[in-house]
Write an enzyme that holds these catalytic residues in place. Structure first.
Site, PDB file in Angstrom:
ATOM      1  N   ARG A 218     -12.861  20.715  38.973  1.00 58.53           N
ATOM      2  CA  ARG A 218     -13.233  21.818  38.098  1.00 58.53           C
ATOM      3  C   ARG A 218     -13.291  21.311  36.658  1.00 58.53           C
ATOM      4  NH1 ARG A 218     -15.144  24.273  41.697  1.00 58.53           N
ATOM      5  NH2 ARG A 218     -14.538  26.300  42.519  1.00 58.53           N
ATOM      6  N   HIS A 266     -22.998  21.201  38.544  1.00 56.91           N
ATOM      7  CA  HIS A 266     -22.153  21.864  39.563  1.00 56.91           C
ATOM      8  C   HIS A 266     -22.968  22.175  40.825  1.00 56.91           C
ATOM      9  CE1 HIS A 266     -18.287  24.438  40.086  1.00 56.91           C
ATOM     10  NE2 HIS A 266     -18.754  24.041  41.252  1.00 56.91           N
TER      11      HIS A 266
HETATM   12  P1  NDP Z   1      -7.552  21.615  49.376  1.00 58.75           P
HETATM   13  O1  NDP Z   1      -6.780  22.843  49.020  1.00 58.75           O
HETATM   14  O2  NDP Z   1      -7.833  21.332  50.808  1.00 58.75           O
HETATM   15  O3  NDP Z   1      -6.804  20.325  48.777  1.00 58.75           O
HETATM   16  C1  NDP Z   1      -6.254  20.301  47.514  1.00 58.75           C
HETATM   17  C2  NDP Z   1      -5.551  18.968  47.310  1.00 58.75           C
HETATM   18  O4  NDP Z   1      -5.072  18.887  45.974  1.00 58.75           O
HETATM   19  C3  NDP Z   1      -4.325  18.793  48.222  1.00 58.75           C
HETATM   20  O5  NDP Z   1      -4.217  17.466  48.650  1.00 58.75           O
HETATM   21  C4  NDP Z   1      -3.158  19.124  47.283  1.00 58.75           C
HETATM   22  O6  NDP Z   1      -1.922  18.506  47.615  1.00 58.75           O
HETATM   23  C5  NDP Z   1      -3.686  18.560  45.981  1.00 58.75           C
HETATM   24  N1  NDP Z   1      -3.022  19.168  44.821  1.00 58.75           N
HETATM   25  C6  NDP Z   1      -3.025  20.464  44.426  1.00 58.75           C
HETATM   26  N2  NDP Z   1      -2.290  20.632  43.312  1.00 58.75           N
HETATM   27  C7  NDP Z   1      -1.829  19.408  42.986  1.00 58.75           C
HETATM   28  C8  NDP Z   1      -0.999  18.928  41.938  1.00 58.75           C
HETATM   29  N3  NDP Z   1      -0.507  19.749  40.994  1.00 58.75           N
HETATM   30  N4  NDP Z   1      -0.704  17.621  41.908  1.00 58.75           N
HETATM   31  C9  NDP Z   1      -1.165  16.785  42.884  1.00 58.75           C
HETATM   32  N5  NDP Z   1      -1.949  17.182  43.906  1.00 58.75           N
HETATM   33  C10 NDP Z   1      -2.284  18.476  43.953  1.00 58.75           C
HETATM   34  O7  NDP Z   1      -8.906  21.710  48.539  1.00 58.75           O
HETATM   35  P2  NDP Z   1     -10.347  21.108  48.896  1.00 58.75           P
HETATM   36  O8  NDP Z   1     -10.223  19.667  49.192  1.00 58.75           O
HETATM   37  O9  NDP Z   1     -11.041  21.948  49.883  1.00 58.75           O
HETATM   38  O10 NDP Z   1     -11.105  21.347  47.491  1.00 58.75           O
HETATM   39  C11 NDP Z   1     -10.599  20.811  46.301  1.00 58.75           C
HETATM   40  C12 NDP Z   1     -11.349  21.390  45.107  1.00 58.75           C
HETATM   41  O11 NDP Z   1     -12.678  20.885  45.050  1.00 58.75           O
HETATM   42  C13 NDP Z   1     -11.549  22.910  45.098  1.00 58.75           C
HETATM   43  O12 NDP Z   1     -10.381  23.598  44.716  1.00 58.75           O
HETATM   44  C14 NDP Z   1     -12.655  23.061  44.053  1.00 58.75           C
HETATM   45  O13 NDP Z   1     -12.086  23.141  42.773  1.00 58.75           O
HETATM   46  C15 NDP Z   1     -13.425  21.746  44.195  1.00 58.75           C
HETATM   47  N6  NDP Z   1     -14.751  21.990  44.777  1.00 58.75           N
HETATM   48  C16 NDP Z   1     -15.848  21.624  44.030  1.00 58.75           C
HETATM   49  C17 NDP Z   1     -17.114  21.834  44.507  1.00 58.75           C
HETATM   50  C18 NDP Z   1     -18.290  21.401  43.734  1.00 58.75           C
HETATM   51  O14 NDP Z   1     -19.411  21.839  44.042  1.00 58.75           O
HETATM   52  N7  NDP Z   1     -18.138  20.546  42.718  1.00 58.75           N
HETATM   53  C19 NDP Z   1     -17.346  22.491  45.810  1.00 58.75           C
HETATM   54  C20 NDP Z   1     -16.130  22.782  46.536  1.00 58.75           C
HETATM   55  C21 NDP Z   1     -14.882  22.547  46.010  1.00 58.75           C
HETATM   56  P3  NDP Z   1      -1.189  18.783  49.026  1.00 58.75           P
HETATM   57  O15 NDP Z   1      -2.008  18.038  50.060  1.00 58.75           O
HETATM   58  O16 NDP Z   1       0.147  18.225  48.858  1.00 58.75           O
HETATM   59  O17 NDP Z   1      -1.207  20.268  49.231  1.00 58.75           O
HETATM   60  C1  OXD Z   2     -16.774  26.042  45.318  1.00 55.17           C
HETATM   61  C2  OXD Z   2     -17.740  25.480  44.383  1.00 55.17           C
HETATM   62  O1  OXD Z   2     -15.618  26.174  44.965  1.00 55.17           O
HETATM   63  O2  OXD Z   2     -18.934  25.670  44.595  1.00 55.17           O
HETATM   64  O3  OXD Z   2     -17.168  26.366  46.470  1.00 55.17           O
HETATM   65  O4  OXD Z   2     -17.370  24.810  43.416  1.00 55.17           O
END
Ligand code: NDP
Ligand code: OXD
Length: 303
Positions: A218, A266
């Protein structure tokens, strides 16, 4: 149970067919609601102001995988993220593309092309490049598997440090050890209190010299000014960003014109409407069965 759908017309048409086929009720738009007490589920990017209008609301389903745009929900209302393997694969593809572009010096070649300059840059094998992935969740794990299969040396960083096959995963307390072996740093973290502004000057200084940044989490996780200074000082060599702060990035922003930075607006993933509807239907069934909601967010943790 009925789902109130607040999103665009193209998505509504696909969802309406899927809900009709499944025999579930769906109402498109607040204006069409005649009995607010019938609404148990809401699907939206951001909910309307007055959620208390729906006394039996049980679950809000985010249109996206991220939920950072959501306000605090009324007590007892669950929040669910979008789950769609297609979204995850598309972001994985974008991350692989960006990693390869930075690994193979594409920002330099694109700049050279502007001048018609035929000049080879030093090449590097995948096995000699260490990729560090911040966020080893659904998308980070996929990216790690694919990049690992291409020969890159993969490490990950996550809150729990949960093990992932083929990657050395570090927990939050081991950030230094993780950063110092990340030639290409990939950010796939959700935006939360803890991750806002995490890609900053202090973090860039802890990377190997001339590291590269791939960012698809993000925009608000990245300090854009610190990025510019790190590029100018040589702490970073290049960056590829799918998310920026702000979005949209203003036309006169320096990052559009800096040859060391490649920005996409994005677009790493586009939503598959049918897959989204299938996920919403599975959430409705789980609510009815009192079973765990697929994609349920821990609202205290923020992801
Ligand atoms: P998940 O919820 O599956 O994974 C999140 C990961 O981040 C987990 O490994 C979690 O740790 C880790 N995490 C969260 N908080 C912290 C922290 N404070 N310190 C260290 N590690 C942390 O999410 P997704 O993989 O599905 O998606 C990740 C992000 O990608 C979404 O939230 C979104 O912002 C972004 N995204 C962007 C898109 C785009 O078009 N650019 C599209 C889709 C998503 P743990 O494993 O220990 O829980
Ligand atoms: C999502 C994105 O969160 O598009 O799905 O970034």
């Amino acid at each position: 149970m009925a789902l109130l759908f607040i999103s665009d017309a193209a998505r509504a048409a696909v969802w309406a067919d899927a809900f009709a086929e499944a025999g579930e009720d769906m109402i498109v738009g607040e204006a069409a609601v005649t009995d607010p007490a019938a609404i148990t589920h809401l699907m939206c990017w951001k909910p309307p102001q007055d959620l208390l209008r729906y006394p039996n609301l049980r679950v809000v389903i985010s249109a996206g995988a991220g939920v950072d745009q959501m306000p605090k929900l009324p007590e007892g209302v669950d929040l669910v993220r979008a789950i769609d393997p297609g979204i995850e694969e598309m972001v994985r593809d974008w991350v692989v593309m960006a990693t390869l572009m930075l690994h193979r010096a594409m920002p330099v070649y694109l700049a050279q092309a502007q001048q018609g300059l035929w000049k080879a840059q030093a090449g590097k094998h995948a096995k000699d490049t260490r990729v560090g992935i911040m966020g080893m969740g659904r998308i980070g794990t996929l990216a790690a598997q694919t990049l690992g299969s291409m020969g890159f040396r993969i490490s990950g960083w996550s809150r729990s440090g949960r093990a992932v096959a083929g990657a050395q995963v570090f927990g939050v307390q081991q950030m230094d050890a993780f950063l110092e072996q990340s030639d290409i740093l990939v950010c796939l973290l959700p935006l939360t209190r803890e991750t806002r502004g995490i890609l900053n000057a202090d973090l860039f200084a802890r990377l190997p010299e001339a590291a590269a940044l791939v960012h698809a989490g993000r925009g608000a996780q990245l300090d854009m000014q610190a990025l510019r200074e790190a590029l100018d000082s040589g702490a970073l060599s290049s960056a590829m960003l799918d998310v920026t702060d702000p979005e949209p990035l203003p036309a006169d922003h320096w990052a559009w014109r800096d040859p060391r930075v490649i920005v996409t607006p994005h677009v790493a993933a586009v939503t598959d409407h049918h897959a989204g509807a299938m996920h919403a239907l599975s959430v409705i069934r789980a609510t009815r069965d009192n079973s765990p909601l697929p994609g349920r967010i821990d609202q205290n943790r923020g992801y």
